[in-house]
Design a protein around this motif. Structure first.
Motif, PDB file in Angstrom:
ATOM      1  N   ASP A 110       0.803  -1.220   0.000  1.00 55.73           N
ATOM      2  CA  ASP A 110       0.000   0.000   0.000  1.00 55.73           C
ATOM      3  C   ASP A 110       0.838   1.273   0.000  1.00 55.73           C
ATOM      4  O   ASP A 110       0.316   2.354  -0.288  1.00 55.73           O
ATOM      5  N   GLY A 111       2.109   1.170   0.368  1.00 56.73           N
ATOM      6  CA  GLY A 111       2.926   2.367   0.379  1.00 56.73           C
ATOM      7  C   GLY A 111       4.072   2.307   1.357  1.00 56.73           C
ATOM      8  O   GLY A 111       4.500   1.233   1.795  1.00 56.73           O
ATOM      9  N   ILE A 112       4.573   3.477   1.733  1.00 58.35           N
ATOM     10  CA  ILE A 112       5.701   3.613   2.650  1.00 58.35           C
ATOM     11  C   ILE A 112       5.244   3.321   4.078  1.00 58.35           C
ATOM     12  O   ILE A 112       4.093   3.562   4.436  1.00 58.35           O
ATOM     13  N   VAL A 113       6.163   2.789   4.897  1.00 58.21           N
ATOM     14  CA  VAL A 113       5.921   2.623   6.333  1.00 58.21           C
ATOM     15  C   VAL A 113       7.091   3.311   7.038  1.00 58.21           C
ATOM     16  O   VAL A 113       8.092   2.692   7.381  1.00 58.21           O
ATOM     17  N   PHE A 114       6.992   4.619   7.239  1.00 57.71           N
ATOM     18  CA  PHE A 114       8.105   5.401   7.750  1.00 57.71           C
ATOM     19  C   PHE A 114       8.475   5.013   9.185  1.00 57.71           C
ATOM     20  O   PHE A 114       7.586   4.933  10.046  1.00 57.71           O
ATOM     21  N   PRO A 115       9.759   4.831   9.485  1.00 54.52           N
ATOM     22  CA  PRO A 115      10.183   4.802  10.893  1.00 54.52           C
ATOM     23  C   PRO A 115       9.857   6.156  11.523  1.00 54.52           C
ATOM     24  O   PRO A 115      10.059   7.199  10.900  1.00 54.52           O
ATOM     25  N   PRO A 116       9.337   6.179  12.733  1.00 54.70           N
ATOM     26  CA  PRO A 116       8.904   7.457  13.340  1.00 54.70           C
ATOM     27  C   PRO A 116       9.996   8.524  13.382  1.00 54.70           C
ATOM     28  O   PRO A 116       9.700   9.713  13.235  1.00 54.70           O
TER      29      PRO A 116
ATOM     30  N   ASP B  26      -2.010   5.686   3.652  1.00 51.81           N
ATOM     31  CA  ASP B  26      -1.170   4.494   3.576  1.00 51.81           C
ATOM     32  C   ASP B  26       0.021   4.713   2.645  1.00 51.81           C
ATOM     33  O   ASP B  26       1.131   4.237   2.911  1.00 51.81           O
ATOM     34  N   LEU B  27      -0.206   5.424   1.540  1.00 57.43           N
ATOM     35  CA  LEU B  27       0.867   5.666   0.577  1.00 57.43           C
ATOM     36  C   LEU B  27       2.007   6.463   1.207  1.00 57.43           C
ATOM     37  O   LEU B  27       3.177   6.111   1.062  1.00 57.43           O
ATOM     38  N   LEU B  28       1.662   7.533   1.922  1.00 62.37           N
ATOM     39  CA  LEU B  28       2.694   8.346   2.557  1.00 62.37           C
ATOM     40  C   LEU B  28       3.297   7.647   3.772  1.00 62.37           C
ATOM     41  O   LEU B  28       4.483   7.782   4.044  1.00 62.37           O
ATOM     42  N   GLY B  29       2.476   6.908   4.500  1.00 61.77           N
ATOM     43  CA  GLY B  29       3.012   6.034   5.537  1.00 61.77           C
ATOM     44  C   GLY B  29       3.481   6.699   6.801  1.00 61.77           C
ATOM     45  O   GLY B  29       4.468   6.262   7.407  1.00 61.77           O
ATOM     46  N   LEU B  30       2.797   7.743   7.262  1.00 57.84           N
ATOM     47  CA  LEU B  30       3.148   8.342   8.547  1.00 57.84           C
ATOM     48  C   LEU B  30       2.881   7.330   9.666  1.00 57.84           C
ATOM     49  O   LEU B  30       2.020   6.456   9.537  1.00 57.84           O
ATOM     50  N   PRO B  31       3.594   7.442  10.779  1.00 58.90           N
ATOM     51  CA  PRO B  31       3.503   6.406  11.817  1.00 58.90           C
ATOM     52  C   PRO B  31       2.104   6.184  12.382  1.00 58.90           C
ATOM     53  O   PRO B  31       1.721   5.056  12.678  1.00 58.90           O
ATOM     54  N   ILE B  32       1.314   7.264  12.556  1.00 61.82           N
ATOM     55  CA  ILE B  32       0.013   7.146  13.220  1.00 61.82           C
ATOM     56  C   ILE B  32      -1.059   7.838  12.378  1.00 61.82           C
ATOM     57  O   ILE B  32      -0.869   8.960  11.920  1.00 61.82           O
ATOM     58  N   ARG B  33      -2.196   7.145  12.223  1.00 61.66           N
ATOM     59  CA  ARG B  33      -3.352   7.747  11.551  1.00 61.66           C
ATOM     60  C   ARG B  33      -4.503   7.849  12.546  1.00 61.66           C
ATOM     61  O   ARG B  33      -4.837   6.873  13.227  1.00 61.66           O
ATOM     62  N   VAL B  34      -5.076   9.040  12.617  1.00 63.29           N
ATOM     63  CA  VAL B  34      -6.228   9.295  13.495  1.00 63.29           C
ATOM     64  C   VAL B  34      -7.430   9.631  12.617  1.00 63.29           C
ATOM     65  O   VAL B  34      -7.330  10.498  11.739  1.00 63.29           O
ATOM     66  N   VAL B  35      -8.560   8.944  12.852  1.00 68.65           N
ATOM     67  CA  VAL B  35      -9.765   9.176  12.047  1.00 68.65           C
ATOM     68  C   VAL B  35     -10.808   9.884  12.902  1.00 68.65           C
ATOM     69  O   VAL B  35     -11.180   9.402  13.979  1.00 68.65           O
ATOM     70  N   VAL B  36     -11.244  11.041  12.405  1.00 67.42           N
ATOM     71  CA  VAL B  36     -12.337  11.798  13.033  1.00 67.42           C
ATOM     72  C   VAL B  36     -13.561  11.679  12.131  1.00 67.42           C
ATOM     73  O   VAL B  36     -13.497  12.036  10.942  1.00 67.42           O
TER      74      VAL B  36
ATOM     75  N   PRO C 259       8.174  12.435   7.779  1.00 69.46           N
ATOM     76  CA  PRO C 259       7.989  13.888   7.591  1.00 69.46           C
ATOM     77  C   PRO C 259       7.022  14.485   8.611  1.00 69.46           C
ATOM     78  O   PRO C 259       7.187  15.632   9.025  1.00 69.46           O
ATOM     79  N   TYR C 260       6.000  13.733   8.993  1.00 71.01           N
ATOM     80  CA  TYR C 260       5.080  14.126  10.058  1.00 71.01           C
ATOM     81  C   TYR C 260       4.859  12.918  10.959  1.00 71.01           C
ATOM     82  O   TYR C 260       5.015  11.766  10.525  1.00 71.01           O
ATOM     83  N   ASP C 261       4.479  13.178  12.206  1.00 74.72           N
ATOM     84  CA  ASP C 261       4.233  12.087  13.155  1.00 74.72           C
ATOM     85  C   ASP C 261       2.840  11.494  12.995  1.00 74.72           C
ATOM     86  O   ASP C 261       2.653  10.286  13.126  1.00 74.72           O
ATOM     87  N   VAL C 262       1.879  12.359  12.722  1.00 75.55           N
ATOM     88  CA  VAL C 262       0.462  11.946  12.751  1.00 75.55           C
ATOM     89  C   VAL C 262      -0.262  12.455  11.510  1.00 75.55           C
ATOM     90  O   VAL C 262      -0.055  13.595  11.084  1.00 75.55           O
TER      91      VAL C 262
END
Length: 567
Positions: free
Chosen positions: A459-465, A519-529, A469-472
């Motif tokens: 699905d994409g990148i899985v960045f190490p924290p 998922d493509l960008l792969g930031l460490p944490i995704r928050v859904v509102v 580029p961004y945390d969340v």
């Protein structure tokens, strides 16, 4: 930062020119833009990651006592002529002329300039030791740029240089840089190994590479996996234990007719012996002179080892015309009876006896050739290429072969550049001695690409924290409802107030598009509102490296995110 304002667009399809995952994903996620072959612009997302990598590098370099400076990208060609590398590196040097017709080099590396700077600033042994470093853009005219940021013509590098008054001091500086490198690559989340390496055009003696392990790596690594051994080397350097095939007695030399036999395998079949009972002869041109390399028939010539053994600036396979002019017979060549051509023999020629070898006559070979009874060598050393399964030089266990990307390289340069450029220091005894140098490089963009090669999925990148580029990433669903957008903005602001880097997806797009881009960008944490979550006073939190999502009370989100990132 809001995604609606973020510069750079994601791509739905894979770019046709991208051959490896890191190149494909950086283009698709809007991290880089190709300007020309081997030349890339870093877009805001990539630049944020690179700045985090640089911060990690600076922290560890400073912790080891190194001082940062900044050298010029333009250098007078005379510096390179002083060191002798104007000709050695002419294939990759980019040059320009100024308005006064003075020739300048666009720096591919900075050994010459830093040596020049130090020779003008070190006036006593009391001024040593020193470790100086910079993070700067380099330029090399690569013949075949490839792999996105892995092999390019313009790239960012951290290069450090140590200056000591004796070998003991150099050892300490070298160990400090190795220690710092281990921390840098671990902090960047790399799976890496430190391997013995060849120094190449940089020169020097001890040399080690830090390799990010990945199947798309350009380098082959031979590793011993026996617990407690730890031997690892790239295939240019790797040594191995060669089996002995000596017999009790040396038999008389005998000539035999071998019509049409041109290869080692065909020769071994014809005579009825294993290839280890034959000798292989390979013709080379070393700085324009024809030489022959001799190895046991079951082995291959390692051209880097051969070049180093000869001390040659250029080593290429000899042309048929060169072979003919030298009086050599292709397919039936032999070191036996040669006296006018330089012979470099692998140590394996002394680990066997009664070899089958060419007779220096068309369609004839010799039986029972023995070293040194029947032939000698100008140089006898290890010039054999190691392969998977060969015995480890330290513990004799079979080695395995892995692929890797070189992300760092450390060298003990010794006095090579100090002597060439006159970088001397007065000792406490009043004598003048050359400064002893070390050189230590990290490819910054290459490190980013290597991390993505190791950390991605379908699905994409899985960045190490540590280098994301961004945390969340906050995904706001149904942004047409003002209360949802207000809640997402409030969470964005609260997380940022705690020192976190937050990207808010406020676009009026479908949930599928938003989740795919997250998922493509792969930031460490995704928050859904979402409207449903808001009714319950919760948000959905998913780690990019996990397939499971958690439902967290909105009031506990900051604490939860901080805890996850601290982990």
């Amino acid at each position: 930062m809001r995604v609606s304002k973020l510069f750079g667009k994601t791509l739905r399809d894979d770019p046709a020119e991208a051959e490896i995952a890191s190149h494909r994903l950086m283009l698709r996620a809007g991290l880089i833009h190709q300007v020309a072959a081997g030349v890339y612009a870093y877009l805001p997302l990539a630049w944020r990651s690179l700045r985090k990598i640089e911060a990690i590098i600076r922290h560890e370099m400073d912790a080891e006592g190194a001082q940062e400076l900044r050298m010029s990208a333009l250098q007078p060609v005379e510096l390179w002529e002083e060191s002798g590398r104007a000709s050695d590196m002419q294939d990759v040097l980019l040059k320009v002329r100024d308005r006064r017709e003075r020739e300048l080099v666009i720096a591919p590396t900075h050994e010459e300039e830093i040596t020049s700077i130090v020779r003008n600033n070190v006036n006593s042994y009391r001024d040593l030791p020193q470790i100086l470093y910079q993070i700067q853009t380099k330029f090399r005219d690569e013949e075949r740029p490839r792999g996105g940021l892995l092999r390019v013509r313009e790239f960012d590098m951290k290069d450090a240089y140590s200056f000591d008054s004796d070998e003991a001091g150099l050892d300490l500086s070298y160990q400090a840089m190795v220690r710092g490198y281990n921390k840098i690559f671990a902090e960047c989340g790399l799976d890496f190994v430190k391997v013995e390496a060849d120094s190449g055009a940089i020169g020097g003696k001890d040399s080690q590479e830090f390799m990010a392990l990945t199947d798309v790596g350009e380098d082959t690594i031979l590793m011993c996996e026996r617990e407690g051994c730890g031997y690892a080397a790239n295939d240019e350097k790797a040594a191995f234990i060669k089996s002995s095939h000596r017999e009790d007695s040396e038999l008389p030399l005998e000539e035999i007719h071998t019509p049409g036999i041109k290869t080692i395998d065909a020769l071994a079949d014809f005579v009825g012996v294993p290839t280890s009972k034959t000798l292989k002869v390979v013709f080379y041109s070393a700085d324009g002179d024809v030489i022959i390399a001799v190895v046991r028939g079951d082995l291959e010539v390692n051209e880097v080892k051969l070049k180093n053994a000869l001390g040659a600036g250029e080593l290429v396979i000899a042309t048929p015309e060169q072979v003919e002019m030298a009086g050599l017979v292709a397919g039936s060549a032999s070191p036996v009876g040669l006296s006018t051509i330089t012979i470099v023999a692998d140590e394996s020629v002394g680990m066997g006896s009664n070899f089958v070898v060419g007779a220096n006559k068309h369609d004839y070979h010799l039986l029972n050739a023995n070293f040194p009874r029947d032939f000698e060598a100008d140089v006898k050393t290890d010039i054999a290429l190691a392969h998977e399964g060969d015995a480890c030089i330290k513990c004799e266990s079979p080695m395995v072969s892995r692929r890797g990307i070189e992300v760092g390289h450390v060298f003990k340069l010794g006095t090579k550049y100090a002597e060439a450029l006159g970088a001397l220091f007065p000792t406490e005894h009043g004598t003048q001695e050359p400064i002893i140098m070390g050189c230590y490089g990290i490819g910054v963009g290459r490190l980013l690409a290597s991390s993505i090669e190791q950390n991605h999925d379908e699905d994409g990148i899985v960045f190490p924290p540590s280098i994301a580029p961004y945390d969340v990433w906050i995904t706001a669903l149904s942004v047409d409802k003002q209360e949802v957008l207000n809640e997402a903005v409030a969470l964005h602001d609260e997380l940022q107030s705690k020192g976190l880097d937050v990207l808010l997806d406020d676009r009026d797009e479908s949930a599928g598009v938003k989740f795919n881009d997250a998922d493509l960008l792969g930031l460490p944490i995704r928050v859904v509102v979402s409207p449903r979550n808001m009714k319950q006073g919760v948000v959905e939190v998913k780690l990019r490296a996990s397939s499971e999502a958690a439902i967290i009370a909105t009031s506990s989100l900051v604490e939860y995110v901080q805890g996850v990132l601290a982990d």
